[in-house]
Write a protein that holds these residues in place. Structure first.
Motif, PDB file in Angstrom:
ATOM      1  N   THR A  83      12.251  -4.465  -0.762  1.00 11.98           N
ATOM      2  CA  THR A  83      11.876  -3.322  -0.291  1.00 11.98           C
ATOM      3  C   THR A  83      10.656  -3.825   1.045  1.00 11.98           C
ATOM      4  N   TYR A  84       9.847  -4.792   0.711  1.00  7.84           N
ATOM      5  CA  TYR A  84       9.043  -5.116   1.652  1.00  7.84           C
ATOM      6  C   TYR A  84       9.655  -5.909   2.800  1.00  7.84           C
ATOM      7  N   ILE A  85      10.661  -6.426   2.685  1.00 13.59           N
ATOM      8  CA  ILE A  85      11.502  -7.100   3.784  1.00 13.59           C
ATOM      9  C   ILE A  85      12.149  -6.114   4.568  1.00 13.59           C
ATOM     10  N   ALA A  86      12.641  -5.010   4.213  1.00 20.52           N
ATOM     11  CA  ALA A  86      13.345  -4.079   4.649  1.00 20.52           C
ATOM     12  C   ALA A  86      12.242  -3.316   5.556  1.00 20.52           C
ATOM     13  N   HIS A  87      11.052  -3.001   5.004  1.00 13.76           N
ATOM     14  CA  HIS A  87       9.935  -2.235   5.734  1.00 13.76           C
ATOM     15  C   HIS A  87       9.502  -3.089   6.851  1.00 13.76           C
ATOM     16  N   THR A  88       9.235  -4.434   6.656  1.00 13.48           N
ATOM     17  CA  THR A  88       8.985  -5.168   7.696  1.00 13.48           C
ATOM     18  C   THR A  88       9.927  -5.181   8.588  1.00 13.48           C
ATOM     19  N   THR A  89      11.042  -5.514   8.475  1.00 14.02           N
ATOM     20  CA  THR A  89      12.164  -5.432   9.408  1.00 14.02           C
ATOM     21  C   THR A  89      12.206  -4.353  10.350  1.00 14.02           C
ATOM     22  N   ALA A  90      12.232  -3.251   9.792  1.00 13.72           N
ATOM     23  CA  ALA A  90      12.217  -1.771  10.421  1.00 13.72           C
ATOM     24  C   ALA A  90      10.935  -1.488  11.229  1.00 13.72           C
ATOM     25  N   ASN A  91       9.834  -2.342  11.168  1.00 12.44           N
ATOM     26  CA  ASN A  91       8.816  -2.028  11.944  1.00 12.44           C
ATOM     27  C   ASN A  91       8.439  -2.967  13.067  1.00 12.44           C
ATOM     28  N   ARG A  92       9.217  -3.983  13.159  1.00  9.98           N
ATOM     29  CA  ARG A  92       9.402  -4.953  14.226  1.00  9.98           C
ATOM     30  C   ARG A  92       9.796  -4.445  15.444  1.00  9.98           C
TER      31      ARG A  92
ATOM     32  N   ASP B 164       0.928  -1.201   0.006  1.00  5.50           N
ATOM     33  CA  ASP B 164      -0.210   0.200   0.041  1.00  5.50           C
ATOM     34  C   ASP B 164       0.957   1.233   0.006  1.00  5.50           C
ATOM     35  N   ALA B 165       0.312   2.401   0.072  1.00 11.15           N
ATOM     36  CA  ALA B 165       1.152   3.458   0.132  1.00 11.15           C
ATOM     37  C   ALA B 165       2.048   3.757   1.254  1.00 11.15           C
ATOM     38  N   ASP B 166       1.871   2.948   2.448  1.00 17.52           N
ATOM     39  CA  ASP B 166       2.738   3.099   3.454  1.00 17.52           C
ATOM     40  C   ASP B 166       3.971   2.094   3.574  1.00 17.52           C
ATOM     41  N   GLY B 167       3.780   1.305   2.462  1.00 20.17           N
ATOM     42  CA  GLY B 167       5.037   0.269   2.385  1.00 20.17           C
ATOM     43  C   GLY B 167       4.441  -1.031   3.032  1.00 20.17           C
ATOM     44  N   ASN B 168       3.222  -1.050   3.623  1.00 23.12           N
ATOM     45  CA  ASN B 168       2.783  -2.273   4.297  1.00 23.12           C
ATOM     46  C   ASN B 168       2.006  -3.224   2.910  1.00 23.12           C
TER      47      ASN B 168
END
Length: 350
Positions: A341-350, A273-277
């Motif tokens: 990009t998805y993995i980086a965003h998921t990792t950063a939000n953990r 989505d627009a927020d990277g989720n």
């Protein structure tokens, strides 16, 4: 049919099955296809097909007297260096056969050293083991598939094939400083994917759908009886194609955390989505309704050409936008990003 033609036919059949995992690995590591790596991989597949072709073909026609007058000595040649007697007696043709055995295994040794970085002892053992498999296959009539062997299993072939593997390994070592690396170093892949990559992901989806449908119909045809008759009907083909398409483009993305279709998975992409989720499930359903449902209707009614035209138009419209977002992404409020990009965003939000 010559072994060379059979090799090319096998290559054409194997490549669609082998190329998808290889492409996935290329994009996972590098974010793009590496030309030289692609050439080396294709050469390896072509060589494997050639080895199978020269081992099995030409296949014989089994007649009632196929095994008549055949003796063990006609199928297994177990006396070392008997080929030297053949060279003395027959001259050129026998020598050419020996040289062919050497040349046939030289690419194996070359690839083991150049592509897989195996040492000389390991490469020699693998060349010997591969040659042994070839000779056993020939000497056992393809493991009993035929009533008796139609090719000679020769102990001299083990020696000449292994010698070819060793020579190929030595050649690869000699050229080590000249040839580029067979496998490049991994790179970052967080930049927005380009339109060619996204278009190839769509082509990967079509290939996956086509191969899955073909495999299902082939399995039913091999089952025989009513299942074979069912697989041959047009309505069943349409229904099966629809079921496979819906599974690949709707069910699979809904179940995957990154919302990727099989083709997007191959090219290491994700739908966010627009927020990277990960895109919400209603957005995935909307993407299916906007794009894949019309594709299903067009292909089911025999208008596949319009699918390609529509994909081209959508790509051109996206090309005119500075953010490269397609009509599909705008309608569903999603964007296609790399899986990195998805993995980086998921990792950063953990």
């Amino acid at each position: 049919m010559s072994e060379s033609i059979i090799t090319l036919i096998l290559f054409a059949l194997v490549v669609p099955l082998a190329v998808l995992p290889w492409v996935h690995r290329q994009y996972r590591l590098f974010g793009k296809l590496r030309g030289w790596s692609a050439f080396v991989a294709a050469a390896g597949v072509l060589y494997a097909c050639g080895l199978v072709a020269f081992t099995l073909f030409p296949l014989p026609v089994v007649t009632p007297d196929f095994c008549a007058d055949r003796r063990l000595i006609d199928d297994w040649q177990l006396r070392p260096f008997a080929s030297l007697d053949d060279i003395v007696r027959a001259g050129g043709p026998a020598l050419q056969q020996v040289l062919l055995n050497v040349i046939l295994f030289a690419p194996l040794g070359f690839l083991l050293r150049y592509r897989f970085h195996r040492g000389l002892p390991a490469a020699t053992a693998l060349a010997l083991a591969t040659s042994l498999c070839v000779e056993i296959t020939q000497g056992t009539a393809v493991f009993g598939l035929y009533p008796c062997p139609y090719r000679l299993a020769d102990v001299d072939d083990l020696m000449t094939n292994t010698l070819g593997g060793v020579l190929g390994w030595l050649l690869a070592r000699l050229l080590a400083g000249v040839l580029p690396p067979a496998v490049s170093e991994p790179t970052d892949d967080t930049a927005p994917p380009g339109l060619p990559r996204r278009g190839l992901a769509f082509a990967g989806d079509l290939l996956t759908i086509g191969l899955t449908q073909f495999a299902c119909q082939a399995a039913l045809s091999l089952a025989g009886g009513r299942l074979r008759d069912l697989a041959g009907t047009r309505w069943f083909g349409v229904a099966l194609g629809a079921a496979v398409l819906i599974t690949c483009t709707l069910v699979v993305p809904l179940l995957r955390a990154d919302r990727a279709t099989p083709g997007q998975f191959v090219f290491h992409l994700a739908v966010l989505d627009a927020d990277g989720n990960p895109a919400p499930r209603p957005a995935i359903v909307l993407r299916f309704a906007v794009w894949w449902l019309p594709v299903l209707l067009l292909t089911s009614t025999g208008h596949t050409g319009w699918v390609l035209v529509s994909a081209t138009v959508i790509g051109l419209v996206a090309r005119l936008r500075t953010d490269r977002r397609s009509v599909l992404g705008l309608a569903s409020r999603t964007r296609t990003a790399t899986r990195a990009t998805y993995i980086a965003h998921t990792t950063a939000n953990r």
